[in-house]
Design an enzyme around this catalytic site. Structure first.
Site: not given
Ligand SMILES: *Cc1c(COP(=O)(O)O)cnc(C)c1O
Ligand code: SF4
Length: 347
Positions: A90-91, A94, A103, A110, A112, A271, A308, A315
Site C-alpha cells: 500500500r505504501y 514498505r 495464529c 481480527c 483478516r 476496522d 485505517d 492510516k
C-alpha cells in the site's frame, strides 16, 4: 516436543472444549466456528477469570459474529493492493508479507478473519518465492513487515530461511515482525529463537497486547528475551468495546508495557471488518482515552490513535484537538483543557 508446540496441540479448537471447563452450553457457537475458526492455547485460556471478561471476549466465539452487517470482508482492500499472493503493497517503501496463515489464538476481532486460519490461507513455497521475488525486483521497498497470521508460528528454520533471503536483498533496510505470540503463546519465545533472530538485525518486533491482564510473568519473560536480543519492541492495541475502552484500563496497559520495554505504537480504531461489529466503539471513546493519557503519562507511553481508512487509503492519525486556531497568535488547548495563546512568528 517443545512446550510451545505442546501448547498448540493442547489448544481448544471447538466450543465443546469450553463447555466442560465453564459449565455452559456452547453448542450454538458451532456455526460461528464453521465460518471463523477458533483456537485458544491452554496458556491464554488460563487467563480467563470468568465468562464474558476481557480475555474471554477476545478469544471465545460469539454468535454476533454471524449477524448480517454492512461491513466488508476485506475493508482495507488488501486483496486489491496485493501484487502477488501473500503481499500487500500500500505504501511505496514498505510491504506486508503474510508469511503464515496460522495464529496461536484466533482473535474474534481480527481484521483478516475472512481468511486467517482458513485453508485458503495456506502459505505455499511457490507463493513465498513469488513474494520474495517481488520484493527483490521492487527497489523502493526498504521495509518488509512479516505478518499473517502469525509469522512466529513458523518453525525456527523456516523463519530463518525467510529472513536470510530477505536480508540478501540489498535495498531491504529493515525487517519487522508482527506477532501476537508474546501475548497468546509466550513459550514460543525461546532462547534459541532469540539467538537466531539477533543475526538478522535491524529487526523490529511489534506485538499486540490489548489488556493489562495479558501482562503476565511469562509475557514479561518473552519480551525480556526479545529486548535482550536487541529487537526494539512496539505494541499495536486494538480499541475493543468491553475489553479496553476506558482510560483506566488503557493507562494500566501502557504503563505496564513500558515496564516490559515495549513501546505503545498504535491504538487502532476497529476496522469495518465483517463479523466484528460488536467490538466497535465510537471514535470519541478513543479520543477521550488519548486525551486522558496525554499529560498524566509519559509521551513514551502514548500510542498514535489511528483509523485505517476503508478501501485501502491508509492510516489516518486522530488527535484530540490541541491546536484550536492558527494566526500570528495561535490558540492552544492544554491537556487539562485550559486555553492559552502562543506567539506564532519567526524571529
Ligand atoms: C500499517 C501498514 C503498514 C505499516 O505502517 P507503519 O505506519 O509504517 O507502521 C504497511 N503496510 C500496510 C498495508 C499497513 O496497513
Ligand atoms: S494474532 Fe493477529 S492475525 Fe492472528 S487472529 Fe489475532 S489479530 Fe488476527
Amino acid at each position: 516436543m517443545s512446550s510451545w508446540q505442546r501448547q498448540l496441540i493442547d489448544s481448544v479448537t471447538a466450543p465443546a472444549g469450553l463447555a466442560e471447563r465453564f459449565g455452559t452450553d456452547m453448542s450454538e457457537l458451532d456455526a460461528v466456528v464453521q465460518r471463523y475458526p477458533m483456537r485458544i492455547t491452554p496458556y491464554y485460556l488460563d487467563l480467563i477469570e470468568k465468562p464474558g471478561d476481557a480475555i474471554w471476549r477476545q478469544c471465545v466465539p460469539d454468535r454476533r459474529e454471524l449477524l448480517p452487517c454492512q461491513e466488508d470482508a476485506d475493508p482495507l482492500a488488501e486483496e486489491r493492493l496485493s501484487p502477488v499472493p501473500l503481499l500487500v503493497h500500500r505504501y511505496p517503501d514498505r510491504v506486508l508479507l503474510l508469511a503464515s496463515g496460522q495464529c496461536a489464538v484466533y482473535c474474534r476481532f481480527c481484521t483478516r478473519k475472512r481468511k486467517v486460519g482458513c485453508a485458503a490461507m495456506g502459505v505455499s513455497d511457490r507463493h513465498l518465492d513469488e513474494a520474495i521475488d517481488y520484493v527483490a525486483r521492487t527497489e523502493q521497498v526498504r521495509d518488509v513487515i512479516l505478518s499473517g497470521g502469525d509469522p512466529l508460528l513458523l518453525e525456527d528454520d523456516r523463519l530463518e530461511h525467510l529472513l536470510m533471503r530477505l536480508r540478501a536483498i540489498p535495498h531491504v533496510e529493515i525487517i519487522r515482525i508482527g506477532s501476537r505470540v508474546p501475548v497468546t503463546l509466550p513459550q514460543r519465545i525461546t532462547e534459541e529463537l532469540c539467538a537466531m533472530l539477533r543475526r538478522y538485525h535491524p529487526l523490529y518486533l511489534n506485538t499486540h497486547f490489548n489488556h493489562p491482564r495479558e501482562l503476565t510473568p511469562q509475557a514479561f519473560e518473552a519480551c525480556r528475551r526479545l529486548a535482550d536480543a536487541g529487537l526494539p519492541l512496539g505494541n499495536q492495541t486494538v480499541l475493543l468495546r468491553g475489553v479496553n475502552d476506558t482510560p483506566a484500563v488503557m493507562r494500566q496497559l501502557v504503563k505496564g508495557l513500558l515496564k516490559m520495554r515495549v513501546r505503545p505504537y498504535y491504538l487502532h480504531h476497529m476496522d469495518l471488518a465483517a463479523g466484528t461489529g460488536h467490538f466497535r466503539t465510537r471514535i470519541e471513546t478513543g479520543l477521550d482515552i488519548v486525551a486522558a493519557l496525554r499529560g498524566p503519562i509519559s509521551g513514551l507511553a502514548v500510542p498514535h490513535y489511528v483509523i485505517d481508512s476503508p478501501g485501502g487509503k491508509g492510516k489516518i492519525p486522530l488527535l484530540p484537538e490541541y491546536l484550536v486556531k492558527l494566526g500570528d497568535t495561535a490558540l492552544l488547548r492544554t491537556p487539562s483543557g485550559e486555553m492559552i495563546e502562543f506567539p506564532n512568528g519567526e524571529m
